[in-house]
Scaffold this motif. Structure first.
Motif, PDB file in Angstrom:
ATOM      1  N   GLY A 116       0.730  -1.190   0.057  1.00 51.71           N
ATOM      2  CA  GLY A 116       0.025   0.065  -0.101  1.00 51.71           C
ATOM      3  C   GLY A 116       0.809   1.349  -0.115  1.00 51.71           C
ATOM      4  O   GLY A 116       2.190   1.244  -0.033  1.00 51.71           O
ATOM      5  N   SER A 117       0.029   2.191  -0.046  1.00 54.28           N
ATOM      6  CA  SER A 117       0.680   3.834  -0.056  1.00 54.28           C
ATOM      7  C   SER A 117       0.314   4.620   1.172  1.00 54.28           C
ATOM      8  O   SER A 117      -0.761   4.370   1.687  1.00 54.28           O
ATOM      9  N   ARG A 143       1.050   9.093   2.443  1.00 53.30           N
ATOM     10  CA  ARG A 143       1.685  10.264   2.266  1.00 53.30           C
ATOM     11  C   ARG A 143       1.806  10.998   3.511  1.00 53.30           C
ATOM     12  O   ARG A 143       0.760  11.229   4.203  1.00 53.30           O
ATOM     13  N   ARG A 172      10.828   3.786  -4.181  1.00 52.99           N
ATOM     14  CA  ARG A 172       9.609   3.584  -3.464  1.00 52.99           C
ATOM     15  C   ARG A 172       9.017   4.896  -3.093  1.00 52.99           C
ATOM     16  O   ARG A 172       7.757   4.972  -2.839  1.00 52.99           O
ATOM     17  N   PHE A 173       9.954   5.710  -2.553  1.00 53.45           N
ATOM     18  CA  PHE A 173       9.514   6.548  -1.749  1.00 53.45           C
ATOM     19  C   PHE A 173       9.965   7.960  -2.512  1.00 53.45           C
ATOM     20  O   PHE A 173      11.035   7.919  -2.969  1.00 53.45           O
ATOM     21  N   GLN A 192       6.059  10.704   0.019  1.00 55.32           N
ATOM     22  CA  GLN A 192       5.011   9.781  -0.618  1.00 55.32           C
ATOM     23  C   GLN A 192       5.590   8.354  -0.513  1.00 55.32           C
ATOM     24  O   GLN A 192       6.889   8.348  -1.030  1.00 55.32           O
ATOM     25  N   ASN A 249       5.140   4.491  -1.325  1.00 51.09           N
ATOM     26  CA  ASN A 249       4.689   3.434  -2.164  1.00 51.09           C
ATOM     27  C   ASN A 249       5.075   2.004  -2.073  1.00 51.09           C
ATOM     28  O   ASN A 249       6.411   1.941  -1.494  1.00 51.09           O
ATOM     29  N   SER A 250       4.519   1.072  -2.264  1.00 53.44           N
ATOM     30  CA  SER A 250       5.123  -0.237  -2.245  1.00 53.44           C
ATOM     31  C   SER A 250       5.489  -0.559  -0.914  1.00 53.44           C
ATOM     32  O   SER A 250       6.639  -0.946  -0.725  1.00 53.44           O
ATOM     33  N   LEU A 251       4.860  -0.222   0.317  1.00 50.66           N
ATOM     34  CA  LEU A 251       5.180  -0.415   1.544  1.00 50.66           C
ATOM     35  C   LEU A 251       5.358  -1.704   1.841  1.00 50.66           C
ATOM     36  O   LEU A 251       4.766  -2.894   1.599  1.00 50.66           O
TER      37      LEU A 251
END
Length: 117
Positions: free
Chosen positions: A16-17, A19, A66-67, A81, A83-85
């Motif tokens: 998930g993502s 911010r 990813r970030f 931000q 992403n792809s946590l």
């Protein structure tokens, strides 16, 4: 004096993502290097990403691709931000503001990010 207030943390599933936002008070925001650091339980606080006053960015190897760190000088706010946590991204994330070549160095209170299914 600069005060930093983070927001945007929470619980998210792997992949998930999120911010994160860091709102700064005080003057001369544009001169400060903004950064995000994180600290997992039992570990040291580590650099995640920084962005200079001129927009140059730097990332930890573990988050590259990813970030993304950014800043809005008009709003005096920095963002992260994510992403792809992954579960290993779980930590308290801290916003940092420092004025290069001075002792001015400020921290926010931190925001918890938990990546778990």
């Amino acid at each position: 004096q600069v005060q930093l207030v983070e927001s945007g943390g929470g619980l998210v599933q792997p992949g998930g993502s999120l911010r994160l936002s860091c709102a700064a008070s005080g003057s001369a925001f544009t001169l400060y290097t903004m950064g995000w650091y994180r600290q997992a339980p039992g570990k040291e606080r580590d650099l995640v990403a920084t962005i200079s006053s001129g927009g140059l960015t730097n990332y930890a190897e573990s988050v590259k691709g990813r970030f993304a760190i950014s800043r809005d000088n008009a709003k005096k706010t920095a963002y992260l931000q994510m992403n792809s946590l992954k579960p290993e991204d779980t930590a308290v994330y801290y916003c940092n503001s420092r004025l290069p070549n001075t002792l001015a160095n400020y921290w926010g209170q931190g925001t918890q990010v938990t990546v778990s299914s």
